[in-house]
Design a protein around this motif. Structure first.
Motif, PDB file in Angstrom:
ATOM      1  N   GLY A   1       0.783  -1.228   0.000  1.00  0.00           N
ATOM      2  CA  GLY A   1       0.000   0.000   0.000  1.00  0.00           C
ATOM      3  C   GLY A   1       0.811   1.272   0.000  1.00  0.00           C
ATOM      4  O   GLY A   1       0.392   2.294  -0.569  1.00  0.00           O
TER       5      GLY A   1
ATOM      6  N   TYR B   1      -8.009   9.510  -1.909  1.00  0.00           N
ATOM      7  CA  TYR B   1      -8.579   8.183  -2.134  1.00  0.00           C
ATOM      8  C   TYR B   1      -8.500   7.275  -0.901  1.00  0.00           C
ATOM      9  O   TYR B   1      -8.889   6.105  -0.968  1.00  0.00           O
TER      10      TYR B   1
ATOM     11  N   ASN C   1     -10.384   3.020   1.513  1.00  0.00           N
ATOM     12  CA  ASN C   1      -9.262   2.259   0.954  1.00  0.00           C
ATOM     13  C   ASN C   1      -8.084   2.199   1.935  1.00  0.00           C
ATOM     14  O   ASN C   1      -6.931   2.069   1.520  1.00  0.00           O
ATOM     15  N   GLU C   2      -8.404   2.278   3.214  1.00  0.00           N
ATOM     16  CA  GLU C   2      -7.347   2.345   4.226  1.00  0.00           C
ATOM     17  C   GLU C   2      -6.430   1.120   4.226  1.00  0.00           C
ATOM     18  O   GLU C   2      -5.270   1.218   4.625  1.00  0.00           O
TER      19      GLU C   2
ATOM     20  N   ILE D   1      -5.376  -0.523   1.603  1.00  0.00           N
ATOM     21  CA  ILE D   1      -4.540  -0.623   0.399  1.00  0.00           C
ATOM     22  C   ILE D   1      -3.773   0.657   0.101  1.00  0.00           C
ATOM     23  O   ILE D   1      -2.954   0.690  -0.819  1.00  0.00           O
TER      24      ILE D   1
ATOM     25  N   ARG E   1      -7.034  -7.280  -2.560  1.00  0.00           N
ATOM     26  CA  ARG E   1      -6.433  -5.950  -2.389  1.00  0.00           C
ATOM     27  C   ARG E   1      -6.036  -5.360  -3.739  1.00  0.00           C
ATOM     28  O   ARG E   1      -6.227  -4.163  -3.990  1.00  0.00           O
TER      29      ARG E   1
ATOM     30  N   GLN F   1      -9.096  -4.127  -5.664  1.00  0.00           N
ATOM     31  CA  GLN F   1      -9.586  -2.877  -5.068  1.00  0.00           C
ATOM     32  C   GLN F   1      -8.736  -1.704  -5.535  1.00  0.00           C
ATOM     33  O   GLN F   1      -9.254  -0.636  -5.885  1.00  0.00           O
ATOM     34  N   ALA F   2      -7.412  -1.896  -5.575  1.00  0.00           N
ATOM     35  CA  ALA F   2      -6.505  -0.833  -6.008  1.00  0.00           C
ATOM     36  C   ALA F   2      -6.664  -0.540  -7.496  1.00  0.00           C
ATOM     37  O   ALA F   2      -6.561   0.622  -7.930  1.00  0.00           O
TER      38      ALA F   2
ATOM     39  N   ILE G   1      -8.889   2.190  -8.670  1.00  0.00           N
ATOM     40  CA  ILE G   1      -8.384   3.564  -8.598  1.00  0.00           C
ATOM     41  C   ILE G   1      -7.504   3.849  -9.805  1.00  0.00           C
ATOM     42  O   ILE G   1      -7.720   4.825 -10.527  1.00  0.00           O
TER      43      ILE G   1
END
Length: 203
Positions: A57, A74, A78-79, A81, A100, A103-104, A107
């Motif tokens: 992350g 962001y 999204n804490e 990642i 993970r 999820q990233a 973005i």
């Protein structure tokens, strides 16, 4: 090393590792120590078709900045990642790392893929140029192609970093770990793990 027209799909052989150790002019035991510490007995794939990965992350934070994003915009939601400093607390391990990653990717896909350590030797995606690839995308495609392609990427990565190559050749594990894993290597005791793995393979 396999020179067949099609990339090697099956697991690597001792001959493959022996030839790479000659190319890099390093001990076979040193080469195997790096592989053992990076992916160990769990192997190269979590399950068929799913490469061993680890999402970082704090690297994602920096990779977003390099692409003109403000990471702080962001973070909410999204804490796990996206954070500015290295931390192990959000690692899920195994297939959870793909959650993970996905999820990233929502973005920014390129920044996300650059923030993953990939494959047998757990090379970070942002090192794609040193591995001989033109883009993060082509790097990931090559990583997923076969163990043989991963070995070739590793060879390029080491050869294109002379201090890291010399450290591998001289078995200076402190310096090698710093080059390979970055300045925070000691927090995960990579130098000690490499030294112990090398002793095991030397017998």
């Amino acid at each position: 090393m396999n020179t067949a027209e099609n990339s090697k799909i099956d697991s690597l052989t001792d001959d493959d590792f022996n030839q790479v150790s000659r190319i890099l002019d390093c001990e076979l035991a040193a080469l195997k120590a790096v592989q053992q510490v990076k992916t160990g007995d769990r192997g190269d794939f979590f399950v068929p078709g799913k490469l061993a990965i680890l999402f970082e992350g704090y690297i994602f934070w920096n990779q977003l900045k390099k692409r003109g994003f403000n990471p702080a915009d962001y973070v909410t939601g999204n804490e796990t990642i996206l954070y500015s400093k290295w931390s192990m607390q959000y690692y899920k391990g195994g297939m959870g790392e793909y959650d993970r990653l996905e999820q990233a990717r929502k973005i920014n896909r390129e920044a996300a893929d650059a923030s993953i350590s990939w494959g047998m030797f757990q090379i970070m995606g942002f090192n794609y140029v040193a591995c001989g690839e033109e883009s993060v995308e082509s790097f990931v495609e090559s990583m997923c192609e076969s163990e043989y392609r991963q070995l070739l990427l590793f060879v390029n990565f080491i050869k294109n970093n002379p201090p890291m190559l010399r450290a591998l050749q001289s078995k200076d594990w402190d310096k090698f770990a710093k080059c390979y894993n970055g300045p925070a290597y000691a927090q995960n005791r990579y130098d000690k793990k490499l030294e112990a793995a090398h002793r095991k393979f030397k017998g």
